[in-house]
Motif scaffolding. Structure first.
Motif: not given
Lengths: 419, 208
Positions: A171-181
């Protein structure tokens, strides 16, 4: 043998510090050991057969770590962990000093450590975690981190160093950015089914096009008061949280997901449920203590998000509130990002930064009866005010004010925290 | 009616910068004025504002609003009294709407006191921009001291409030209302305590 002298001197230092300051002073002995035996930290963290689990992110580290450790121990796992107050490098040395034998060795299957986001990024360069739980990015400690994007970069370093599994907040878009990498890694996600409630958790906006939310394997299905309804890999659990607020539910989901990863086939969801149902609150997260024979609730606030969430989750019509902002709040400007509309009248403002807090409160229409940086005077006056007709006397304080209050009243042992 | 306007209040409040409008509203209300706070987010004109706040936002927040900021009529806006703090001031500098230039250097993260003529301001500086802690450009006060600097600095607050009142074509009361006297007493008391904690320099109280 090479660590014996450092451990001995560290322990002597600890005894000396505690003679002067009962219940305090865990940092300095750790500093002594870090100077005398800097290599002991890496050696210790590499010594556990099931590796290192890092719990990091802006908010919720202590509660998540405590829950995860409790579940792991309930399953018979020997865990090395650090207390809430020791989540920076020096604190890790203190924890080793506390828990090792004279040779600096610690028995255990796994290390589960809560790590400050800045220190985690540095430490994982030397010791790679097997599993990392990265909780969130909130706008916190900007005097230190400058910008939320830079915090995200630090957390991405932790993710990059992780060798096996990442556990991230969907639910945290920051974590989605981290996961994307980190597409090559095994990534597990936890989150809330109620996206409206999730949007109120105060994660730092990325101001980027929204990434699609991944499917979660641990999902919060509902939260009524403190009763949490959560699905963990298809198993349905229901139990009472030790404290109010959706952020505690999210911490529980993170702990449950990580426990299922760590324990694998041994993970018993019913045992996990029982463990969390019996868990006492972490220091000052909804903890009730007795002062002069009167029940007082302690609520810790550490950053804009936790302050806002805790204030929003206060029971209605509180009558007796003491608000204490200590020296740990280096730049109290962030108070002005918090809306105190749900805070009842505040009787007393205290702590090192009481004037900054009073200025903020008065601009929101509060008129405290007393403002003093003298905690003892503040409590003495506050306890003479009439008992509330409903609810408990409530102390809302920052970490430094909490430590001082605890010392003042002798609440120094983590074992004294009762539900 | 005194109309206070703010630019992207949700994005530009990283250090509680929107608190400056709370401070202005409280002070103006105590002085007997009606006050309204509006937003300039989606319009390129200044509307009919009497004071404009340009707060501090994260790197991502500033990037996300860059297009709208570029479309705003800053020459016109800067003829209205205003306050730019942190990245708001940096934007005005980068776009050459102010005379101060960014000269990147070491980051400074500490409480500092700025003096400009009779004005004094205490606040937290957290920047590597080299921009000053206090500057005046046209009708604007610009500062790298972020957060609620008007609330912490009653002299600065008084100047900003009187500029807004003048921009609205109204007059400051010749005799301070009792409510204002009491509020100024509170502000001076609290601000002097804050100054004692955060600086060795002496606090200059706001006269009533």
């Amino acid at each position: 043998m090479r660590y014996v002298l450092a451990i001995l001197l560290g322990r002597l230092t600890r005894i000396a510090v505690r003679l002067v300051r009962p219940g305090g002073g865990s940092a300095f002995p750790g500093l002594v050991v870090s100077k005398l035996a800097p290599g002991i930290l890496n050696r210790t963290l590499r010594s556990f057969p099931k590796g290192l689990v890092v719990v990091t992110g802006s908010a919720g580290k202590s509660t998540t770590t405590k829950m995860l450790v409790a579940i792991a121990r309930a399953h018979g796992t020997l865990v090395f962990t650090n207390p809430t107050t020791a989540n920076i490098r020096q604190g890790f040395y203190s924890s080793i000093l506390e828990q090792s034998n004279i040779f600096g060795a610690i028995k255990g299957d796994v290390a589960i450590l809560e790590m400050d986001e800045g220190h985690a990024a540095e430490l994982v360069e030397q010791v790679k975690p097997r599993i990392s739980v990265v909780l969130n990015v909130v706008e916190d400690q900007l005097d230190r981190f400058v910008d939320p994007a830079l915090v995200r970069e630090k957390l991405a370093k932790v993710a990059l160093a992780t060798t096996e599994t990442l556990v991230l907040n969907a639910d945290d878009q920051n974590m989605l950015l981290v996961g994307e990498q980190q597409t090559e890694k095994n990534t597990k996600w936890f989150g809330m089914s109620d996206q409206s409630a999730a949007s109120k958790l105060g994660y730092a906006p990325t101001y980027l096009p929204k990434l699609e939310r991944p499917n979660t394997t641990t999902t919060i299905l509902g939260l009524e008061g403190t009763m949490l309804d959560v699905a963990v890999h298809g198993k349905h659990l229901k139990f009472e949280l030790p404290a109010r607020g959706a952020h505690f539910a999210v911490d529980a989901a993170a702990a449950l997901e990580t426990a299922s990863v760590l324990l694998g086939a041994k993970f018993d969801s019913k045992l996990a449920e029982r463990t969390l149902a019996d868990l006492p609150p972490v220091f000052a997260r909804g903890e009730v203590v007795q002062i002069n024979g009167v029940d007082v609730e302690f609520i810790l606030v550490q950053n804009p998000t936790s302050t806002q969430l805790n204030l929003d989750n206060l029971p209605a019509n509180l009558e007796r509130v003491l608000f204490a902002i200590g020296r740990d709040v280096h730049d109290p400007a962030w108070l002005w990002t918090v809306d105190p509309a749900n805070l009842s009248p505040v009787d007393v403002v205290t702590g090192y930064n009481c004037a900054e807090a009073e200025l903020w409160l008065r601009h929101h229409g509060f008129e405290p009866k007393l403002s003093t940086d003298d905690l003892a005077q503040a409590f003495e006056y506050w306890m003479t005010l009439p008992e509330p007709t409903s609810g408990l006397r409530t102390v809302i304080f920052s970490a430094d004010a909490m430590r001082r209050v605890r010392r003042m009243f002798g609440f120094t042992s983590p074992n004294e925290v009762a539900r | 009616m005194i109309k206070l306007a703010t630019i992207f209040p949700n994005q530009l409040n990283l250090n509680g910068d929107q608190g400056n409008l709370l401070a202005l509203r409280k002070y103006l209300t105590a002085a007997g004025f009606d006050v309204e706070i509006g937003s300039l987010n989606q319009q390129t004109s200044s509307g009919d504002a009497h004071f404009v706040l340009f707060g501090h936002g994260s790197l991502a927040a500033m990037q996300s609003i860059d297009g709208v900021l570029k479309a705003m009529d800053w020459r016109k806006l800067m003829q209205i009294p205003g306050l730019a703090v942190g990245s708001g001031f940096e934007y005005l500098s980068r776009e050459s709407f102010v005379s101060q230039k960014i000269v990147l250097g070491d980051r400074e993260s500490e409480f500092q006191v700025a003096t400009l003529g009779a004005l004094q301001a205490l606040g937290y500086r957290n920047t590597d921009s080299g921009l000053p802690n206090l500057a005046v450009n046209d009708q604007w006060i610009c500062s790298m001291l972020h957060g609620p600097i008007l609330a912490k600095n009653p002299l600065l607050l008084d100047r900003a409030a009187k500029a807004a009142v003048a921009a609205a074509g109204q007059e400051w009361p010749k005799l301070a209302p009792a409510r204002l006297v009491k509020w100024v007493e509170n502000l001076n008391r609290i601000a002097s305590q804050i100054w004692q904690l955060e600086t060795d320099e002496a606090y200059l109280p706001l006269a009533n």
